[in-house]
Motif scaffolding. Structure first.
Motif, short mmCIF file in Angstrom:
data_model
loop_
_atom_site.label_atom_id
_atom_site.label_comp_id
_atom_site.label_asym_id
_atom_site.label_seq_id
_atom_site.Cartn_x
_atom_site.Cartn_y
_atom_site.Cartn_z
N GLY A 1 0.73 -1.11 0.12
CA GLY A 1 -0.10 0.06 0.11
C GLY A 1 0.80 1.26 0.02
N LEU A 2 1.93 1.15 0.62
CA LEU A 2 2.77 2.36 0.67
C LEU A 2 3.38 2.46 -0.73
CD1 LEU A 2 4.41 4.47 2.53
CD2 LEU A 2 6.02 2.68 3.08
N VAL A 3 3.90 1.49 -1.36
CA VAL A 3 4.50 1.58 -2.38
C VAL A 3 3.46 2.24 -3.45
CG1 VAL A 3 5.42 0.11 -4.52
CG2 VAL A 3 6.41 0.20 -2.12
N ASP A 4 2.14 1.69 -3.39
CA ASP A 4 1.08 2.13 -4.41
C ASP A 4 1.04 3.59 -4.28
OD1 ASP A 4 0.49 -0.49 -5.13
OD2 ASP A 4 -1.09 -0.60 -3.71
N ARG A 5 1.04 4.26 -3.07
CA ARG A 5 1.04 5.71 -2.75
C ARG A 5 2.19 6.39 -3.65
NH1 ARG A 5 -1.28 3.34 1.55
NH2 ARG A 5 0.40 3.68 2.93
N MET A 6 3.28 5.70 -3.32
CA MET A 6 4.61 6.34 -3.81
C MET A 6 4.47 6.39 -5.19
SD MET A 6 7.22 4.86 -0.83
CE MET A 6 8.73 5.80 -1.39
N VAL A 7 4.01 5.44 -5.85
CA VAL A 7 3.99 5.19 -7.27
C VAL A 7 2.97 6.36 -7.88
CG1 VAL A 7 2.89 3.63 -9.41
CG2 VAL A 7 4.51 2.69 -7.59
N GLU A 8 1.74 6.51 -7.34
CA GLU A 8 1.02 7.73 -7.69
C GLU A 8 1.68 8.97 -7.70
OE1 GLU A 8 -2.64 7.22 -5.15
OE2 GLU A 8 -2.77 5.22 -5.72
N ARG A 9 2.50 9.11 -6.77
CA ARG A 9 3.11 10.48 -6.59
C ARG A 9 4.46 10.52 -7.42
NH1 ARG A 9 4.74 11.94 -0.63
NH2 ARG A 9 5.60 13.89 -1.65
N GLY A 10 4.72 9.49 -8.15
CA GLY A 10 5.89 9.42 -8.97
C GLY A 10 7.21 9.43 -8.29
N LEU A 11 7.14 9.03 -7.19
CA LEU A 11 8.65 8.71 -6.22
C LEU A 11 9.14 7.59 -6.71
CD1 LEU A 11 7.17 9.89 -2.85
CD2 LEU A 11 8.45 11.26 -4.23
N VAL A 12 8.64 6.39 -7.09
CA VAL A 12 8.97 5.15 -7.46
C VAL A 12 8.23 4.66 -8.60
CG1 VAL A 12 9.76 4.42 -5.11
CG2 VAL A 12 7.59 3.75 -5.86
N ALA A 13 8.65 3.52 -9.33
CA ALA A 13 8.18 3.01 -10.32
C ALA A 13 8.28 1.50 -10.17
CB ALA A 13 8.83 3.66 -11.66
N ARG A 14 7.07 0.78 -10.56
CA ARG A 14 6.94 -0.46 -10.81
C ARG A 14 7.62 -1.06 -12.17
NH1 ARG A 14 2.45 -0.26 -7.16
NH2 ARG A 14 2.86 -1.77 -5.45
N ILE A 15 8.50 -1.60 -12.41
CA ILE A 15 8.90 -2.44 -13.66
C ILE A 15 9.09 -3.73 -13.65
CG2 ILE A 15 10.64 -2.16 -15.24
CD1 ILE A 15 11.01 0.87 -14.36
N ALA A 16 8.59 -4.41 -14.50
CA ALA A 16 8.98 -5.95 -14.66
C ALA A 16 10.11 -6.26 -14.55
CB ALA A 16 8.10 -6.61 -15.78
N SER A 17 11.02 -7.37 -14.14
CA SER A 17 12.11 -7.98 -14.03
C SER A 17 12.30 -8.40 -15.36
CB SER A 17 12.28 -8.76 -13.07
OG SER A 17 13.58 -9.46 -13.23
N ALA A 18 13.43 -7.82 -15.96
CA ALA A 18 13.98 -8.18 -17.32
C ALA A 18 14.52 -9.62 -17.27
CB ALA A 18 15.21 -7.42 -17.92
N SER A 19 14.94 -10.38 -16.09
CA SER A 19 15.27 -11.68 -16.09
C SER A 19 14.11 -12.67 -15.50
CB SER A 19 16.40 -11.90 -14.99
OG SER A 19 15.92 -11.53 -13.65
N ASP A 20 13.12 -12.18 -15.09
CA ASP A 20 11.95 -13.14 -14.45
C ASP A 20 10.61 -12.15 -14.61
OD1 ASP A 20 9.93 -14.58 -13.44
OD2 ASP A 20 11.34 -15.05 -11.52
N GLY A 21 10.02 -12.35 -15.76
CA GLY A 21 8.65 -11.65 -15.92
C GLY A 21 7.61 -11.70 -14.86
N ARG A 22 7.76 -12.51 -14.22
CA ARG A 22 6.83 -12.83 -12.91
C ARG A 22 7.12 -11.81 -11.73
NH1 ARG A 22 8.28 -18.91 -11.39
NH2 ARG A 22 10.07 -17.88 -11.86
N VAL A 23 8.33 -11.31 -11.72
CA VAL A 23 8.53 -10.70 -10.48
C VAL A 23 8.51 -9.03 -11.11
CG1 VAL A 23 10.63 -9.82 -9.18
CG2 VAL A 23 10.34 -12.16 -9.58
N THR A 24 8.13 -8.14 -10.36
CA THR A 24 7.94 -6.70 -10.57
C THR A 24 8.89 -6.03 -9.39
OG1 THR A 24 5.69 -6.74 -11.17
CG2 THR A 24 6.53 -4.82 -10.45
N ASN A 25 9.98 -5.19 -9.80
CA ASN A 25 10.85 -4.56 -9.31
C ASN A 25 10.47 -3.08 -9.12
OD1 ASN A 25 12.68 -6.75 -8.55
ND2 ASN A 25 13.61 -6.39 -10.90
#
Length: 153
Positions: free
Chosen positions: A65-89
């Protein structure tokens, strides 16, 4: 009079982080939890939420939930892992890095103010005590049972 260290640590932790949270919200626009996430990412970017949660001793669901709010504010981004598509970094965004730099200046103030009343020698003892807690918390609170499998009375 016996020192009630555990209770005093809990009360001190609560008071200190309430005050720090209030100040960082006012001066930087970050909660101390958001600051902690940004700090972890600045040390090692592109981490899954589970790793950040482990490093911060937080529950994964609380951190999500904290990261969700930080993504909304543009402080962090969720990006799929290049090595494992099941993982979001989670990645530190440029605006998050900017706020992190400002928040680090605040923590310099916090550290200086916390240590100001103590001599250099006392500060060495404080550092030793806090390091001891970090390194041995589990064995302090959850000591191993005796060889016979029972507990000491």
């Amino acid at each position: 009079m016996k020192l009630r260290v555990f209770h005093q640590l809990q009360v001190a932790h609560s008071a200190l982080f309430r005050a720090a949270d209030r100040r960082t919200r006012q001066t930087v626009g970050l909660t101390t939890s958001q600051f902690a996430v940004l700090f972890v990412l600045s040390q090692s970017d592109a981490q899954p939420i589970s790793e950040i949660a482990k490093r911060l001793s937080m529950g994964k669901s609380s951190l999500t939930g904290l990261v969700d709010r930080m993504v909304e504010r543009g402080l962090v981004a969720r990006i799929a892992s290049a090595s494992d598509g099941r993982v979001t970094n989670i990645h530190l965004a440029p605006s998050g890095a900017t706020l992190l730099a400002r928040a680090k200046e605040e923590t310099k103030h916090f550290n200086a103010a916390l240590l100001a009343p103590f001599s250099d020698e006392e500060q060495v003892v404080i550092r030793r005590f806090l390091t001891h807690l970090v390194d041995h918390a589990d064995e302090i609170i959850n000591p191993a049972t005796t060889q016979s499998g029972g507990y000491d009375d």
